[in-house]
Design an enzyme around this catalytic site. Structure first.
Site, PDB file in Angstrom:
ATOM      1  CB  SER A 109      27.343 -25.705  13.015  1.00 45.01           C
ATOM      2  OG  SER A 109      26.802 -25.016  11.909  1.00 45.01           O
TER       3      SER A 109
ATOM      4  CE1 TYR B 176      30.703 -27.935   9.431  1.00 41.81           C
ATOM      5  CE2 TYR B 176      28.401 -27.256   9.543  1.00 41.81           C
ATOM      6  CZ  TYR B 176      29.738 -27.024   9.821  1.00 41.81           C
ATOM      7  OH  TYR B 176      30.104 -25.890  10.503  1.00 41.81           O
TER       8      TYR B 176
HETATM    9  N1  LIG Z   1      32.035 -20.141   8.947  1.00 34.62           N
HETATM   10  C1  LIG Z   1      30.794 -20.504   9.283  1.00 34.62           C
HETATM   11  O1  LIG Z   1      29.801 -20.043   8.685  1.00 34.62           O
HETATM   12  C2  LIG Z   1      30.577 -21.481  10.413  1.00 34.62           C
HETATM   13  C3  LIG Z   1      29.271 -21.686  10.858  1.00 34.62           C
HETATM   14  C4  LIG Z   1      29.045 -22.576  11.901  1.00 34.62           C
HETATM   15  C5  LIG Z   1      30.106 -23.251  12.486  1.00 34.62           C
HETATM   16  N2  LIG Z   1      31.368 -23.036  12.031  1.00 34.62           N
HETATM   17  C6  LIG Z   1      32.443 -23.788  12.668  1.00 34.62           C
HETATM   18  O2  LIG Z   1      33.442 -22.905  13.130  1.00 34.62           O
HETATM   19  C7  LIG Z   1      34.691 -23.581  13.125  1.00 34.62           C
HETATM   20  C8  LIG Z   1      35.726 -22.717  12.403  1.00 34.62           C
HETATM   21  O3  LIG Z   1      35.288 -22.545  11.072  1.00 34.62           O
HETATM   22  P1  LIG Z   1      35.810 -21.361  10.131  1.00 34.62           P
HETATM   23  O4  LIG Z   1      34.627 -20.876   9.417  1.00 34.62           O
HETATM   24  O5  LIG Z   1      36.654 -20.436  10.894  1.00 34.62           O
HETATM   25  O6  LIG Z   1      36.672 -22.223   9.101  1.00 34.62           O
HETATM   26  P2  LIG Z   1      38.096 -21.964   8.423  1.00 34.62           P
HETATM   27  O7  LIG Z   1      38.190 -22.968   7.323  1.00 34.62           O
HETATM   28  O8  LIG Z   1      38.267 -20.536   8.119  1.00 34.62           O
HETATM   29  O9  LIG Z   1      39.105 -22.361   9.594  1.00 34.62           O
HETATM   30  C9  LIG Z   1      39.141 -23.672  10.086  1.00 34.62           C
HETATM   31  C10 LIG Z   1      40.529 -23.978  10.578  1.00 34.62           C
HETATM   32  O10 LIG Z   1      40.555 -25.339  11.046  1.00 34.62           O
HETATM   33  C11 LIG Z   1      41.737 -25.942  10.565  1.00 34.62           C
HETATM   34  N3  LIG Z   1      41.585 -27.391  10.443  1.00 34.62           N
HETATM   35  C12 LIG Z   1      40.851 -28.067   9.514  1.00 34.62           C
HETATM   36  N4  LIG Z   1      41.017 -29.372   9.668  1.00 34.62           N
HETATM   37  C13 LIG Z   1      41.859 -29.552  10.715  1.00 34.62           C
HETATM   38  C14 LIG Z   1      42.414 -30.697  11.345  1.00 34.62           C
HETATM   39  N5  LIG Z   1      42.154 -31.927  10.906  1.00 34.62           N
HETATM   40  N6  LIG Z   1      43.247 -30.512  12.395  1.00 34.62           N
HETATM   41  C15 LIG Z   1      43.549 -29.269  12.828  1.00 34.62           C
HETATM   42  N7  LIG Z   1      43.071 -28.145  12.261  1.00 34.62           N
HETATM   43  C16 LIG Z   1      42.224 -28.291  11.220  1.00 34.62           C
HETATM   44  C17 LIG Z   1      41.974 -25.295   9.209  1.00 34.62           C
HETATM   45  O11 LIG Z   1      43.320 -25.456   8.763  1.00 34.62           O
HETATM   46  C18 LIG Z   1      41.583 -23.863   9.472  1.00 34.62           C
HETATM   47  O12 LIG Z   1      42.681 -23.083   9.886  1.00 34.62           O
HETATM   48  C19 LIG Z   1      34.457 -24.932  12.472  1.00 34.62           C
HETATM   49  O13 LIG Z   1      34.293 -25.910  13.466  1.00 34.62           O
HETATM   50  C20 LIG Z   1      33.160 -24.726  11.721  1.00 34.62           C
HETATM   51  O14 LIG Z   1      32.446 -25.921  11.531  1.00 34.62           O
HETATM   52  C21 LIG Z   1      31.639 -22.164  11.020  1.00 34.62           C
END
Ligand SMILES: NC(=O)c1ccc[n+]([C@@H]2O[C@H](COP(=O)([O-])OP(=O)(O)OC[C@H]3O[C@@H](n4cnc5c(N)ncnc54)[C@H](O)[C@@H]3O)[C@@H](O)[C@H]2O)c1
Length: 236
Positions: free
Chosen positions: A133, A146
């Site tokens: 991230s 985080y």
């Molecule tokens: N959305 C943002 O702004 C952003 C920014 C930087 C990084 N990220 C990273 O991108 C990745 C995806 O995030 P997103 O925004 O799509 O989130 P999201 O919440 O939309 O999707 C995350 C998915 O991970 C699954 N998940 C959570 N815990 C889990 C576990 N213990 N085992 C298996 N699956 C699990 C959830 O059920 C969900 O389907 C994450 O690693 C997040 O940290 C997101």
């Protein structure tokens, strides 16, 4: 290809994207009842779904074994699953349980997925794409847990690159900025309840990228076209 976090957000968009490009999508997520399988198969793609917690080693090991068998080899692991908790919680108030949960899912989960798929990835000369991230890698995060977990994933990616590259596995890491997903929206809401003056988060809300934009980068890194890319790729 194996795609984690495939029930929602960036992971779901990534699974749909790689399936559209012809890959068999072995998807893993802790959530149940995914409509993503139907969405992929309806448009002619091949997909299967495993419900598992990435921080649970026994569950990851079992799912990994079945995925390798179904795929007949693993040419890429796109590890996207992750959680964000504790936005704007002062460090002195962060519960240890919350810290451990976030580290457990984000950092331990990344390690476990690679640990159990490494032999198959080595056999195929495959690629690993981890998800860190902007927060914790390019700058600090609004969440202590985080930011620490994502900084840890950065270190893990560098270390895996050194360990796995000589064994024929390419390792890259995507550091997204704000992406318009449930995780991001919940994080903004959580932050706003604790600190109504967090203008940066509010501003970020207006500039969040669609998950499909990050999915395109993930798919590129996993493909042969991305074969020359190494290390950290920022989409922020
Ligand atoms: N959305 C943002 O702004 C952003 C920014 C930087 C990084 N990220 C990273 O991108 C990745 C995806 O995030 P997103 O925004 O799509 O989130 P999201 O919440 O939309 O999707 C995350 C998915 O991970 C699954 N998940 C959570 N815990 C889990 C576990 N213990 N085992 C298996 N699956 C699990 C959830 O059920 C969900 O389907 C994450 O690693 C997040 O940290 C997101």
């Amino acid at each position: 290809m194996v795609v984690t976090g495939a029930a929602a957000g960036i992971g779901r968009a990534t699974a749909v994207r790689v399936a559209r490009e012809g890959a068999r999508a072995a998807m893993l997520d802790i959530a149940e009842g995914p409509d993503v399988v139907e969405a992929i198969t309806r448009s002619g793609g091949q997909a299967r779904y495993w419900q598992a917690d990435v921080s649970d080693e026994a569950a990851v090991a079992a799912a990994a074994g079945e995925m390798v068998a179904w795929l007949g080899g693993v040419d890429a692991l796109l590890h996207v699953a992750g959680i964000m908790r504790g936005q704007q919680v002062p460090v002195g108030d962060v519960p240890v349980g919350l810290f451990d949960e976030v580290i457990g899912v984000n950092l331990r989960g990344s390690f476990l997925m690679v640990k159990h798929l490494a032999p198959a990835l080595e056999a195929a000369g495959g690629a690993v794409v981890l998800t860190s991230s902007q927060g914790g890698v390019c700058e600090g995060s609004g969440s202590v847990a985080y930011g620490a977990s994502k900084g840890g994933i950065h270190g893990l990616a560098l270390t895996l690159e050194r360990a796995l590259e000589p064994r024929g596995v390419r390792v890259t890491e995507v550091a997204p900025g704000s992406v318009d997903t449930e995780l991001f929206r919940r994080s903004v809401q959580e932050g706003l309840t604790r600190n109504p003056d967090i203008r940066l988060l509010e501003a970020a809300q207006g500039t969040a990228a669609p998950p499909e934009a990050v999915a395109a980068v993930m798919a590129f890194l996993a493909s042969q076209d991305g074969a020359a890319v190494r290390g950290l790729v920022r989409t922020c």
